[in-house]
Scaffold this motif. Structure first.
Motif, PDB file in Angstrom:
ATOM      1  N   ALA A 213     -10.603   0.630  -7.241  1.00 55.12           N
ATOM      2  CA  ALA A 213      -9.147   0.436  -7.370  1.00 55.12           C
ATOM      3  C   ALA A 213      -8.541   0.048  -6.021  1.00 55.12           C
ATOM      4  O   ALA A 213      -7.639  -0.809  -5.957  1.00 55.12           O
ATOM      5  CB  ALA A 213      -8.497   1.716  -7.890  1.00 55.12           C
ATOM      6  N   ALA A 214      -9.055   0.655  -4.946  1.00 56.88           N
ATOM      7  CA  ALA A 214      -8.507   0.344  -3.615  1.00 56.88           C
ATOM      8  C   ALA A 214      -8.779  -1.118  -3.261  1.00 56.88           C
ATOM      9  O   ALA A 214      -7.901  -1.825  -2.742  1.00 56.88           O
ATOM     10  CB  ALA A 214      -9.119   1.276  -2.562  1.00 56.88           C
ATOM     11  N   ILE A 215     -10.004  -1.583  -3.554  1.00 53.10           N
ATOM     12  CA  ILE A 215     -10.349  -2.985  -3.228  1.00 53.10           C
ATOM     13  C   ILE A 215      -9.524  -3.937  -4.112  1.00 53.10           C
ATOM     14  O   ILE A 215      -9.012  -4.951  -3.638  1.00 53.10           O
ATOM     15  CB  ILE A 215     -11.869  -3.229  -3.412  1.00 53.10           C
ATOM     16  CG1 ILE A 215     -12.670  -2.351  -2.441  1.00 53.10           C
ATOM     17  CG2 ILE A 215     -12.219  -4.710  -3.272  1.00 53.10           C
ATOM     18  CD1 ILE A 215     -12.783  -2.846  -1.012  1.00 53.10           C
ATOM     19  N   GLU A 216      -9.362  -3.569  -5.389  1.00 53.25           N
ATOM     20  CA  GLU A 216      -8.547  -4.418  -6.274  1.00 53.25           C
ATOM     21  C   GLU A 216      -7.103  -4.484  -5.802  1.00 53.25           C
ATOM     22  O   GLU A 216      -6.464  -5.542  -5.839  1.00 53.25           O
ATOM     23  CB  GLU A 216      -8.560  -3.853  -7.701  1.00 53.25           C
ATOM     24  CG  GLU A 216      -9.593  -4.525  -8.579  1.00 53.25           C
ATOM     25  CD  GLU A 216      -9.793  -3.766  -9.872  1.00 53.25           C
ATOM     26  OE1 GLU A 216      -8.784  -3.355 -10.486  1.00 53.25           O
ATOM     27  OE2 GLU A 216     -10.963  -3.559 -10.245  1.00 53.25           O
ATOM     28  N   GLY A 217      -6.575  -3.350  -5.346  1.00 57.08           N
ATOM     29  CA  GLY A 217      -5.193  -3.305  -4.856  1.00 57.08           C
ATOM     30  C   GLY A 217      -5.016  -4.119  -3.582  1.00 57.08           C
ATOM     31  O   GLY A 217      -3.958  -4.697  -3.324  1.00 57.08           O
ATOM     32  N   LEU A 218      -6.086  -4.164  -2.792  1.00 57.48           N
ATOM     33  CA  LEU A 218      -6.043  -4.869  -1.511  1.00 57.48           C
ATOM     34  C   LEU A 218      -6.189  -6.383  -1.700  1.00 57.48           C
ATOM     35  O   LEU A 218      -5.583  -7.178  -0.948  1.00 57.48           O
ATOM     36  CB  LEU A 218      -7.197  -4.319  -0.651  1.00 57.48           C
ATOM     37  CG  LEU A 218      -7.476  -4.895   0.717  1.00 57.48           C
ATOM     38  CD1 LEU A 218      -6.254  -4.728   1.626  1.00 57.48           C
ATOM     39  CD2 LEU A 218      -8.689  -4.177   1.342  1.00 57.48           C
ATOM     40  N   ALA A 219      -6.974  -6.780  -2.711  1.00 56.24           N
ATOM     41  CA  ALA A 219      -7.367  -8.190  -2.880  1.00 56.24           C
ATOM     42  C   ALA A 219      -6.210  -9.189  -2.771  1.00 56.24           C
ATOM     43  O   ALA A 219      -6.319 -10.178  -2.032  1.00 56.24           O
ATOM     44  CB  ALA A 219      -8.126  -8.354  -4.198  1.00 56.24           C
ATOM     45  N   PRO A 220      -5.068  -8.963  -3.468  1.00 50.43           N
ATOM     46  CA  PRO A 220      -4.008  -9.977  -3.393  1.00 50.43           C
ATOM     47  C   PRO A 220      -3.355 -10.102  -2.020  1.00 50.43           C
ATOM     48  O   PRO A 220      -2.594 -11.049  -1.786  1.00 50.43           O
ATOM     49  CB  PRO A 220      -2.963  -9.483  -4.412  1.00 50.43           C
ATOM     50  CG  PRO A 220      -3.498  -8.260  -5.038  1.00 50.43           C
ATOM     51  CD  PRO A 220      -4.733  -7.850  -4.335  1.00 50.43           C
ATOM     52  N   HIS A 221      -3.639  -9.165  -1.133  1.00 55.20           N
ATOM     53  CA  HIS A 221      -2.982  -9.170   0.188  1.00 55.20           C
ATOM     54  C   HIS A 221      -3.888  -9.679   1.300  1.00 55.20           C
ATOM     55  O   HIS A 221      -3.538  -9.587   2.475  1.00 55.20           O
ATOM     56  CB  HIS A 221      -2.486  -7.756   0.516  1.00 55.20           C
ATOM     57  CG  HIS A 221      -1.607  -7.199  -0.545  1.00 55.20           C
ATOM     58  ND1 HIS A 221      -0.322  -7.649  -0.752  1.00 55.20           N
ATOM     59  CD2 HIS A 221      -1.850  -6.289  -1.515  1.00 55.20           C
ATOM     60  CE1 HIS A 221       0.192  -7.015  -1.791  1.00 55.20           C
ATOM     61  NE2 HIS A 221      -0.710  -6.187  -2.277  1.00 55.20           N
ATOM     62  N   LEU A 222      -5.089 -10.181   0.915  1.00 51.93           N
ATOM     63  CA  LEU A 222      -6.032 -10.630   1.951  1.00 51.93           C
ATOM     64  C   LEU A 222      -5.747 -12.056   2.397  1.00 51.93           C
ATOM     65  O   LEU A 222      -5.302 -12.896   1.603  1.00 51.93           O
ATOM     66  CB  LEU A 222      -7.465 -10.543   1.415  1.00 51.93           C
ATOM     67  CG  LEU A 222      -8.009  -9.121   1.226  1.00 51.93           C
ATOM     68  CD1 LEU A 222      -9.379  -9.169   0.550  1.00 51.93           C
ATOM     69  CD2 LEU A 222      -8.096  -8.389   2.567  1.00 51.93           C
ATOM     70  N   HIS A 223      -6.037 -12.317   3.678  1.00 55.37           N
ATOM     71  CA  HIS A 223      -5.873 -13.660   4.255  1.00 55.37           C
ATOM     72  C   HIS A 223      -7.146 -14.022   5.011  1.00 55.37           C
ATOM     73  O   HIS A 223      -7.920 -13.125   5.394  1.00 55.37           O
ATOM     74  CB  HIS A 223      -4.680 -13.687   5.221  1.00 55.37           C
ATOM     75  CG  HIS A 223      -3.412 -13.215   4.603  1.00 55.37           C
ATOM     76  ND1 HIS A 223      -2.977 -11.907   4.702  1.00 55.37           N
ATOM     77  CD2 HIS A 223      -2.508 -13.853   3.831  1.00 55.37           C
ATOM     78  CE1 HIS A 223      -1.852 -11.767   4.044  1.00 55.37           C
ATOM     79  NE2 HIS A 223      -1.542 -12.941   3.491  1.00 55.37           N
ATOM     80  N   PRO A 224      -7.355 -15.309   5.267  1.00 56.61           N
ATOM     81  CA  PRO A 224      -8.555 -15.719   6.008  1.00 56.61           C
ATOM     82  C   PRO A 224      -8.647 -15.002   7.355  1.00 56.61           C
ATOM     83  O   PRO A 224      -7.627 -14.772   8.020  1.00 56.61           O
ATOM     84  CB  PRO A 224      -8.353 -17.227   6.214  1.00 56.61           C
ATOM     85  CG  PRO A 224      -7.413 -17.645   5.134  1.00 56.61           C
ATOM     86  CD  PRO A 224      -6.523 -16.467   4.875  1.00 56.61           C
ATOM     87  N   GLY A 225      -9.876 -14.649   7.709  1.00 60.57           N
ATOM     88  CA  GLY A 225     -10.113 -14.014   9.012  1.00 60.57           C
ATOM     89  C   GLY A 225      -9.965 -12.501   8.998  1.00 60.57           C
ATOM     90  O   GLY A 225     -10.316 -11.840   9.986  1.00 60.57           O
TER      91      GLY A 225
END
Ligand SMILES: NC(=O)c1ccc[n+]([C@@H]2O[C@H](COP(=O)([O-])OP(=O)(O)OC[C@H]3O[C@@H](n4cnc5c(N)ncnc54)[C@H](O)[C@@H]3O)[C@@H](O)[C@H]2O)c1
Ligand SMILES: O=c1ccn([C@@H]2O[C@H](COP(=O)(O)OP(=O)(O)O[C@H]3O[C@H](CO)[C@@H](O)[C@H](O)[C@H]3O)[C@@H](O)[C@H]2O)c(=O)[nH]1
Length: 437
Positions: free
Chosen positions: A101-113
């Motif tokens: 759930a934590a990784i799913e919650g984080l996914a939309p907020h990730l950027h390159p690098g």
């Protein structure tokens, strides 16, 4: 560097505050508003020595903010995942619901690098799977696994000055990039000479469970010797001192008694064995089943010993249990041997009063039917037997004469081999301990 920490429990809250102390701008996120509210007010959400002071220190810098909003992580270059991996309700395996759930919650907020850094203790193979999830969400982001080795009670010092730092990274340039970013995060401890091991995902995941398995095995080894001492008339503390002088063995983690508990060792050895079974290598770690069994037998033995000193009849006896936390200097009652023994004695009909300097609220939430007393002398008053089950300093410092004036019977059971037998027997106490005559 701007860092996010997802999960603000015993690991994450200390990690977040420590990263801020190291000079980073940290945003901590948790789904539990109570933990977030406490941290927002500059207070530790649980008892951990030094954490309140650290929070006060970092509050003055303005470098730590906290939120319940998953979007608060936006803009951080490094995201530490520190959520729980408890034992599943239906098996010995690790429950990865919170990590997923934590990784799913984080996914939309990730950027390159950006670098996602797992710190939770996970079954080997988890990082490789999650690397796929992170890569699908943001191909320019990298996943690293950076297991944590802090001990509760020493969490702040262990985080700021760890024995070693381990990174599991992918091959090639992404791995080099992740390692370089983590080197910048840990620049201060690395400059102080803390050893750094950069390796692949499976090795990093296995390092963590191997370390905890070794520690659990060491404790169960000495507790197995305690069982032998009990039947043969030996003294396990003298035995531990003697073998501990051998530098290859070492005296640390050879304290015999009620065995290991807490939110790590018990569930980690079970999850490791479950994962090894899944991989078809269960035989390699089948000894961990024995380590677990030896550990559980110590709790049963303590209940038997209490029954014996109470003349074979527990029902109606006034029993004072000193200690509810799984270890001193913590308020954590997860799989606490002390609380387990208290509950078992109450089930047998004893009138159990539990004292603990820090863990009463957590213990009451877990075992609401036990009687709790915050005042130590009131807890001891009228006891037919006193059981020292967590070796808090104030219990080790008790004056046997003074306590003797409070109790109904001078009978003490030292579940942690923490008291001086001579001091207590000289004051007219019947002194009994696990693994000693
Ligand atoms: N406690 C330790 O001493 C220690 C040491 C080393 C490693 N670990 C490992 O670290 C991990 C965490 O352990 P802990 O003792 O801190 O557990 P914990 O239960 O105290 O903390 C976990 C926190 O994560 C939060 N959380 C759950 N899902 C979330 C989500 N989707 N987003 C944000 N927050 C979320 C929970 O509300 C909780 O506050 C476990 O894998 C454990 O094995 C713990
Ligand atoms: O000689 C000993 C030492 C410990 N214990 C018991 O073992 C348990 C665990 O103690 P400890 O390891 O000090 O506490 P934790 O905070 O659970 O830390 C362990 O678990 C963490 C979470 O994985 C790791 O990060 C740490 O390195 C590892 O020591 C407690 O119930 C202790 O009472 C003994 O019975 N005898």
């Amino acid at each position: 560097m701007k860092i996010s920490v997802i999960g603000l429990g015993y690991l994450g809250a200390v990690h977040a505050a420590s990263m801020a102390k190291l000079g980073h701008d940290v945003v901590g996120v948790d789904v539990d508003p109570a933990r977030v509210d406490a941290l927002a007010a500059g207070k530790a959400p649980f008892f951990e020595p030094g954490l309140d002071d650290l929070l006060t220190e970092v509050a003055a810098t303005g470098r730590l903010t906290v939120s319940t909003d998953p979007a608060a992580v936006d803009g951080a270059q490094v995201h530490f995942v520190c959520v729980g991996t408890p034992q599943r309700a239906d098996s010995n395996a690790a429950d990865l619901t919170y990590v997923d759930a934590a990784i799913e919650g984080l996914a939309p907020h990730l950027h390159p690098g950006e670098v996602v850094v797992g710190k939770s203790t996970v079954p080997v193979g988890t990082a490789a799977r999650l690397a796929g999830v992170v890569g699908d969400a943001e191909p320019g982001a990298v996943l690293a696994w950076n297991p944590e080795f802090l001990r509760e009670g020493f969490a702040v010092q262990d985080t700021l000055s760890p024995d070693r730092i381990v990174y599991g990274v992918p091959d090639g340039e992404p791995g080099e990039q992740a390692a370089a970013v983590l080197d910048a995060v840990y620049a201060v401890p690395l400059a102080e000479g803390v050893p750094r091991i950069v390796t692949d995902y499976p090795t990093a995941e296995l390092v963590k469970v191997a370390a905890n398995s070794f520690l659990a095995t060491k404790i169960s080894f000495i507790n197995a010797m305690a069982e032998l001492c009990e039947v043969a008339g030996g003294d396990v503390t003298r035995l531990a001192d003697a073998i501990g002088h051998d530098a290859r063995i070492g005296r640390r983690f050879l304290n015999a008694g009620l065995g290991f508990g807490g939110g790590c060792l018990p569930k980690d050895i079970r999850a490791f064995k479950a994962r090894a079974d899944e991989l078809g290598a269960g035989e390699a770690v089948s000894f961990l089943g024995e380590v677990d069994a030896i550990n559980t037998r110590r709790r049963t033995r303590m209940v038997e010993l209490a029954t014996e000193v109470l003349g074979g009849w527990v029902e109606g006896a006034e029993v004072t249990v000193l200690g509810a936390a799984f270890k001193p200097d913590s308020d954590d009652v997860r799989d606490s041997p002390a609380l387990d023994v208290a509950a078992r004695l109450a089930e047998l009909g004893a009138v159990v009063t539990v004292h603990d300097p820090q863990a009463i609220d957590n213990a009451r939430a877990k075992q609401p039917s036990l009687h709790y007393e915050r005042d130590l002398e009131a807890a001891l008053a009228g006891a037919d037997a006193v059981l020292v089950l967590t070796e808090w300093k104030q219990y080790k410092d008790l004056d046997p004469e003074r306590v003797g004036a409070l109790v109904a019977q001078r009978t003490v059971l030292d579940g942690r081999n923490a008291l001086s037998r001579t001091d207590w027997t000289d004051a007219g106490w019947e002194y009994r301990a696990l693994g000693r005559r």
